[in-house]
Design an enzyme around this catalytic site. Structure first.
Site: not given
Length: 281
Positions: A127-129, A131, A215
């Site tokens: 997961l993105d930082r 998120t 996104r």
């Protein structure tokens, strides 16, 4: 990170040109240098509208600094283990944590958090930082390989919640087509959960698993995820949020050893609850 941030926005004066970013954040907010470094490394600082994550950046006269995490006593929170056995670990990731380090990324990671507890950890997705939500790890190489194959074959099902700018015409549907930045085909099912003031709470179920898929798709539609620093114009928005308003709510997969079908959910984090509440008034 419970120290009070007093200067949310400031401009670099001429006499401080050439000083490091973390030095100026510490100076303007009377913070320990260590805390200033953490603020930068966790992606909470914009310099002239661009997110900067390396504390050593040298600044110029007139540079505009914006600190995004401005709430008093707002900790990043600690990861929570939702489930574990000998094969897998399921974690609720708070915003601000990396899944694991990649390239020059800095900051706290879930992998390190779990390894400090004596676990053998093998990441199978990321997961993105910024998120939050459910992240799955293997605890053996065999489990990792099985789960990575399941992801590749699209047999792992993910459900996200997102707060987007504006309102969609249809209450549900499929977003599909090529991603402008990569040319890859992507497909996502969406459902409107709640219409807000100038925004919408969406449930999203990606069928494909492209990098930044949700996104990019929502930005291409003209309804970017609120707070997204890469695909959302922070200078034009009227809705401020310290991170991208995206939460990995549910993950369903086949257990690598028992072959049973498993479901895990992560509660909506407090910062996202507050955003939804604010936009519901």
């Amino acid at each position: 990170m419970n120290e009070k941030i007093t200067q949310k926005t400031f401009t670099v004066p001429g006499e401080l040109e050439g000083r490091r970013l973390d030095y100026l954040i510490a100076l303007f907010n009377t913070l320990p240098r260590k805390i200033a470094r953490e603020i930068v490394e966790n992606g909470l600082v914009l310099v002239n509208g661009t997110r900067i994550t390396f504390p050593s950046k040298k600044l110029k006269k007139g540079d505009r600094i914006v600190i995004l995490d401005v709430a008093k006593g707002a900790p990043l929170g600690e990861p929570e283990i939702i489930y574990e056995d000998t094969e897998v670990v399921v974690v609720n990731k708070p915003p601000g944590f990396l899944t694991e380090k990649s390239g020059t990324e800095k900051g706290r990671t879930l992998k390190e958090f779990l390894e400090m507890q004596g676990k053998s950890i093998y990441p199978v997705h990321r997961l993105d930082r910024e998120t939050s939500g459910v992240v799955l790890f293997g605890q053996t190489i065999q489990a990792r390989d099985f789960l990575m194959t399941e992801f590749k074959m699209r047999r792992v099902y993910k459900t996200y919640l997102a707060v987007i700018e504006g309102r969609l015409k249809a209450k549900s549907g499929v977003i599909k087509g090529l991603l402008q930045r990569t040319g890859e085909y992507a497909e996502t099912y969406y459902e409107v959960m709640k219409e807000l003031n100038g925004a919408t709470l969406l449930k999203l179920k990606p069928k494909t698993g492209r990098t930044h898929q949700l996104r990019i798709q929502l930005a291409q539609l003209g309804h970017p995820i609120i707070g997204d620093k890469k695909y959302y114009n922070l200078e034009k928005t009227k809705i401020f949020f310290t991170r991208q308003a995206l939460h990995a709510y549910k993950l369903s997969f086949t257990h690598p050893r028992t072959k049973t079908w498993m479901h895990f959910t992560a509660p909506i984090p407090e910062d996202l609850k507050e955003l939804i509440s604010r936009l519901s008034r």
